[in-house]
Design a protein around this motif. Structure first.
Motif, PDB file in Angstrom:
ATOM      1  N   LEU A  77       0.361  -1.187   0.032  1.00  0.00           N
ATOM      2  CA  LEU A  77       0.037  -0.304  -0.122  1.00  0.00           C
ATOM      3  C   LEU A  77       0.987   1.365   0.193  1.00  0.00           C
ATOM      4  O   LEU A  77       0.905   1.727   1.023  1.00  0.00           O
ATOM      5  CB  LEU A  77      -1.354   0.000   1.488  1.00  0.00           C
ATOM      6  CG  LEU A  77      -1.520  -1.110   1.604  1.00  0.00           C
ATOM      7  CD1 LEU A  77      -2.782  -1.310   2.313  1.00  0.00           C
ATOM      8  CD2 LEU A  77      -3.126  -0.635   0.450  1.00  0.00           C
ATOM      9  N   THR A  78       1.685   1.949  -1.126  1.00  0.00           N
ATOM     10  CA  THR A  78       2.706   2.716  -0.809  1.00  0.00           C
ATOM     11  C   THR A  78       1.976   3.687  -1.328  1.00  0.00           C
ATOM     12  O   THR A  78       2.644   5.196  -1.346  1.00  0.00           O
ATOM     13  CB  THR A  78       3.462   2.361  -1.938  1.00  0.00           C
ATOM     14  OG1 THR A  78       2.406   2.290  -3.771  1.00  0.00           O
ATOM     15  CG2 THR A  78       4.516   1.060  -2.430  1.00  0.00           C
ATOM     16  N   GLY A  79       0.513   4.088  -1.357  1.00  0.00           N
ATOM     17  CA  GLY A  79       0.059   5.510  -1.001  1.00  0.00           C
ATOM     18  C   GLY A  79       0.117   6.420   0.419  1.00  0.00           C
ATOM     19  O   GLY A  79       0.518   7.253   0.118  1.00  0.00           O
ATOM     20  N   THR A  80       0.067   5.900   1.042  1.00  0.00           N
ATOM     21  CA  THR A  80       1.274   6.276   2.518  1.00  0.00           C
ATOM     22  C   THR A  80       2.706   6.276   1.790  1.00  0.00           C
ATOM     23  O   THR A  80       3.410   5.825   1.791  1.00  0.00           O
ATOM     24  CB  THR A  80       0.898   5.336   3.940  1.00  0.00           C
ATOM     25  OG1 THR A  80      -0.588   5.129   4.025  1.00  0.00           O
ATOM     26  CG2 THR A  80       1.007   6.153   4.674  1.00  0.00           C
ATOM     27  N   LYS A  81       2.935   7.703   1.930  1.00  0.00           N
ATOM     28  CA  LYS A  81       4.055   8.142   1.890  1.00  0.00           C
ATOM     29  C   LYS A  81       5.307   8.374   3.366  1.00  0.00           C
ATOM     30  O   LYS A  81       5.102   8.848   4.519  1.00  0.00           O
ATOM     31  CB  LYS A  81       4.592   9.932   1.113  1.00  0.00           C
ATOM     32  CG  LYS A  81       3.588   9.411   0.081  1.00  0.00           C
ATOM     33  CD  LYS A  81       4.069   8.711  -1.227  1.00  0.00           C
ATOM     34  CE  LYS A  81       2.565   8.449  -2.211  1.00  0.00           C
ATOM     35  NZ  LYS A  81       3.230   7.382  -3.197  1.00  0.00           N
ATOM     36  N   ARG A  82       6.298   8.406   2.939  1.00  0.00           N
ATOM     37  CA  ARG A  82       7.718   8.167   3.700  1.00  0.00           C
ATOM     38  C   ARG A  82       8.276   9.619   3.473  1.00  0.00           C
ATOM     39  O   ARG A  82       8.301   9.631   2.367  1.00  0.00           O
ATOM     40  CB  ARG A  82       7.888   7.202   3.849  1.00  0.00           C
ATOM     41  CG  ARG A  82       9.526   7.384   4.774  1.00  0.00           C
ATOM     42  CD  ARG A  82      10.773   5.921   5.166  1.00  0.00           C
ATOM     43  NE  ARG A  82      10.204   4.674   4.901  1.00  0.00           N
ATOM     44  CZ  ARG A  82       9.700   4.236   5.530  1.00  0.00           C
ATOM     45  NH1 ARG A  82      10.227   4.955   6.591  1.00  0.00           N
ATOM     46  NH2 ARG A  82       9.608   3.125   5.210  1.00  0.00           N
ATOM     47  N   GLY A  83       8.471  10.852   4.376  1.00  0.00           N
ATOM     48  CA  GLY A  83       8.891  11.796   3.340  1.00  0.00           C
ATOM     49  C   GLY A  83      10.054  12.055   5.100  1.00  0.00           C
ATOM     50  O   GLY A  83      11.244  11.813   4.746  1.00  0.00           O
ATOM     51  N   CYS A  84       9.644  12.211   6.063  1.00  0.00           N
ATOM     52  CA  CYS A  84      10.106  12.614   7.690  1.00  0.00           C
ATOM     53  C   CYS A  84      11.352  11.653   8.153  1.00  0.00           C
ATOM     54  O   CYS A  84      12.224  10.898   8.817  1.00  0.00           O
ATOM     55  CB  CYS A  84      10.549  13.966   8.071  1.00  0.00           C
ATOM     56  SG  CYS A  84       8.847  13.385   8.905  1.00  0.00           S
TER      57      CYS A  84
END
Ligand code: FES
Ligand code: FES
Length: 156
Positions: free
Chosen positions: A34-41
């Protein structure tokens, strides 16, 4: 020994094997694709990783996956119906609040949790919720307008 948890993700019951101290974001992206949830910081600063756990918006980058046992999780993939966008997504697009879109899933999930809990949330509460999110490209005014429009759509 690997630990097992069972949770419901976007309406589907899942049993997952955890490797050590994984965070919910790792499990969503790497085990469930489920790659719609992003990793930013990765440190609760940007809000890009926000998902809804038992009705609350949480930063999945620091939420221990083991704490998801028995819980109901909604990610951005759980909101649209096929090609039909969720009203919050539609509102943000209509307000011009989506450019690269990296921050958008987190903002959508934050607003989803807020408006589900309180459809009449006052603007100050909406702004407080938006403060948990960084956007590198869109002006925050467009995001504010999109959030207010989304509230109208959610009430209907
Ligand atoms: S990746 Fe979780 S808050 Fe930025
Ligand atoms: S639209 Fe690009 S980071 Fe927000």
């Amino acid at each position: 020994m690997a630990e097992k948890i069972t949770c419901t993700v976007n309406g589907v019951k899942r049993t997952l094997e955890l490797d050590g101290w994984e965070k919910l974001l790792d499990v969503l992206r790497e085990k469930l694709d489920l790659t719609g949830t992003k990793r930013g910081c990765d440190d609760r600063t940007c809000g890009a990783c926000t998902v809804v756990v038992d009705g609350e918006a949480v930063h999945s980058c620091t939420f221990p996956a083991r704490k998801a046992d028995g819980k109901t999780i909604i990610t951005i993939e759980g909101l649209s119906r096929g090609k039909e966008l969720h009203p919050i997504q539609r509102a943000l697009i209509e307000a011009g609040a989506v450019q690269c879109g990296f921050c958008t899933p987190g903002i959508v999930m934050e607003l989803y949790a807020l408006y589900t809990r309180n459809p009449e949330a006052p603007e100050a509460e909406i702004m407080d919720a938006l403060e948990r999110h960084l956007c590198r490209c869109t002006g925050y005014e467009a995001i504010r307008e999109g959030a207010l429009l989304a509230q109208k759509y959610m009430r209907k």
